[in-house]
Design a protein around this motif. Sequence first.
Motif, PDB file in Angstrom:
ATOM      1  N   UNK A 508      38.007   3.170 -26.997  1.00 38.19           N
ATOM      2  CA  UNK A 508      37.113   3.467 -25.874  1.00 38.19           C
ATOM      3  C   UNK A 508      37.962   3.791 -24.662  1.00 38.19           C
ATOM      4  N   UNK A 509      38.193   5.094 -24.461  1.00 43.25           N
ATOM      5  CA  UNK A 509      39.104   5.499 -23.397  1.00 43.25           C
ATOM      6  C   UNK A 509      40.513   5.016 -23.725  1.00 43.25           C
ATOM      7  N   UNK A 510      41.095   4.241 -22.803  1.00 39.26           N
ATOM      8  CA  UNK A 510      42.428   3.690 -23.023  1.00 39.26           C
ATOM      9  C   UNK A 510      42.368   2.330 -23.709  1.00 39.26           C
ATOM     10  N   UNK A 511      41.184   1.822 -23.954  1.00 41.48           N
ATOM     11  CA  UNK A 511      41.019   0.475 -24.510  1.00 41.48           C
ATOM     12  C   UNK A 511      40.841   0.533 -26.027  1.00 41.48           C
ATOM     13  N   UNK A 512      41.531  -0.348 -26.718  1.00 44.30           N
ATOM     14  CA  UNK A 512      41.375  -0.501 -28.161  1.00 44.30           C
ATOM     15  C   UNK A 512      40.624  -1.792 -28.434  1.00 44.30           C
ATOM     16  N   UNK A 513      39.515  -1.716 -29.167  1.00 47.26           N
ATOM     17  CA  UNK A 513      38.637  -2.864 -29.381  1.00 47.26           C
ATOM     18  C   UNK A 513      38.567  -3.197 -30.870  1.00 47.26           C
ATOM     19  N   UNK A 514      38.843  -4.444 -31.211  1.00 44.88           N
ATOM     20  CA  UNK A 514      38.563  -4.944 -32.560  1.00 44.88           C
ATOM     21  C   UNK A 514      37.151  -5.527 -32.513  1.00 44.88           C
ATOM     22  N   UNK A 515      36.185  -4.904 -33.158  1.00 44.78           N
ATOM     23  CA  UNK A 515      34.781  -5.276 -32.944  1.00 44.78           C
ATOM     24  C   UNK A 515      34.357  -6.508 -33.744  1.00 44.78           C
ATOM     25  N   UNK A 516      33.233  -7.096 -33.302  1.00 47.38           N
ATOM     26  CA  UNK A 516      32.519  -8.103 -34.091  1.00 47.38           C
ATOM     27  C   UNK A 516      31.073  -7.664 -34.200  1.00 47.38           C
ATOM     28  N   UNK A 517      30.248  -8.507 -34.786  1.00 48.01           N
ATOM     29  CA  UNK A 517      28.861  -8.111 -35.014  1.00 48.01           C
ATOM     30  C   UNK A 517      28.088  -7.817 -33.755  1.00 48.01           C
ATOM     31  N   UNK A 518      28.448  -8.438 -32.620  1.00 46.41           N
ATOM     32  CA  UNK A 518      27.716  -8.258 -31.366  1.00 46.41           C
ATOM     33  C   UNK A 518      28.236  -7.111 -30.516  1.00 46.41           C
ATOM     34  N   UNK A 519      29.302  -6.448 -30.969  1.00 46.03           N
ATOM     35  CA  UNK A 519      29.861  -5.334 -30.203  1.00 46.03           C
ATOM     36  C   UNK A 519      28.866  -4.176 -30.166  1.00 46.03           C
TER      37      UNK A 519
END
Length: 532
Positions: A508-519
């Motif tokens: 997401x843009x410059x951000x890297x996200x490791x998601x969970x179920x609520x993401x």
Amino acid sequence: MYSLLILFAVIIFACIFLNNASSRLGIPVLFAFILLGIVFGNSGLMSITDDDASFVGDLCSVALVFIMFYGGFGTSWTKARAVSLEAGLLSTLGVVLTAGIVGLFCHYLLGWNWVEAFLLGSVLSSTDAASVFFILRSKKLGLKNNTASLLEMESGSNDPMSNILTVLMLSIMQGKATAGSSALLLAGQLGLGVIFGICFAVVAVFAVKRIKFVTSGFNSLFFIAVAMLSYALPSIIGGNGYLSAYIVGLVLGNQRFEDKKEMVHFFDGFTSLAQVLIFFSLGLLARPLSLGRSIVPALLIFFILVVIARPVSVALLLSPFRRYKLREQALVSFSGVRGASSIVFAIVATVGGQVMENDLFSVVFCVVLLSIALQGSLIPFISRKLGMIDNSIDVMQTFSDFSETVDLQFSEILVRPDDLWCGKKVKDLGLPKDVLLCSIVHADGTRSIPVGNSVLNAGEVVIMCSRECDASRKLHIHSTQLSNDNKWVGSRIMDLPYSRGQILMIQRGEETIIPNGNTVLHGDDIIYINQD
């Protein structure tokens, strides 16, 4: 063209088969490639004339540059430091002593003239790194008293001195050498090789730590260029390019930089290809009739090398170091396998227009064949008989690529207040046996090594170690960017249909996200999906 492609494909398949067969038989695979070259070169399939010898010599010399570079790159200075003095003596004075003893033998017992006798000794004076590395790695020979590191460093660094002696003897043969010019040649070869190697290594380290390779594969091209320049630049002005390439490889191989693991795997394959190219090409040049005429003197020279020249030089140089007992000296002596560099230097010596009384190339070729076949295959047996095997030692730790080639991977996890791990002791986490917590980075930036009673707190970063995924179990991952009108935008991951795959990561843009179920997914998110 089609027949040529088919021929090369057959050669590749034959090389793969020979590699597997040689591992089972305990014979270095490079010996098999020589034999394969002899078969193809003398059957009419890939005939090479004597006029092609110069081109083959140049081709093999270039390939030898990368072998020398990776010989340094693959040497762990942490392990080799303890034996660097001994290895340095063996790769310099040991080479000179070996060349001198072989030269004296050839003159007095075989009747060769002085110059050709010492030229042969110079060509055969270095040991073969490729064969030594193959034997140690394939047989996993953990040797006592740091002997594997000694053999590794010596065999990887003694080709430059052999090359210097060969150049010197050719200069004498051509009538261009005086005492002063010979001393100047030696000083220039050694001095310029060392100076260029150190200076180029400093520049290469500076560059590799600052250049960001935006395209995959360009880092490999960078290292290829470094190896070529480190050889060519000092060679132009009379320095020893092989010595320079080895020094640059040694310095770079013991630095930490991005994608080092990738470089280790690349050069493993690249230098293996270079070794195959050298031995197969040299086999193409060999003529069975000439080899047959040279086998008797070659047997005598091989005997002198194994029984007198190498043992004497090793004993004289290692005996002052009291920690090297007789059995260790015997193993180091017997492990002095001759290989590709000797034949390459023999080609250089014979294609320069010098008229020789003896078939130096064929004699050297036979000696190398005998050395690889007999010494190479017997090293594990001799090591056991001398009581030098230590099963508690992993020989891969003597190579700098140990940490880059073992199947381990590291990852980090940020402990959040609502995580199940928060507030728990390490021993209560229920981790699988193949997962190990390596370090805890506390909120204040300090570190600690986790033990069973260590408690994980919110805000801490846990570094974990686990096995790397096996190639046969790789995930099938693809990426896609969500448009603003995509029906997934605004949805939580737990509400998406599982049949579409598992979302592993969101960019997401410059951000890297490791998601969970609520993401919740946003428009313009780039998502990486596992579709196994």
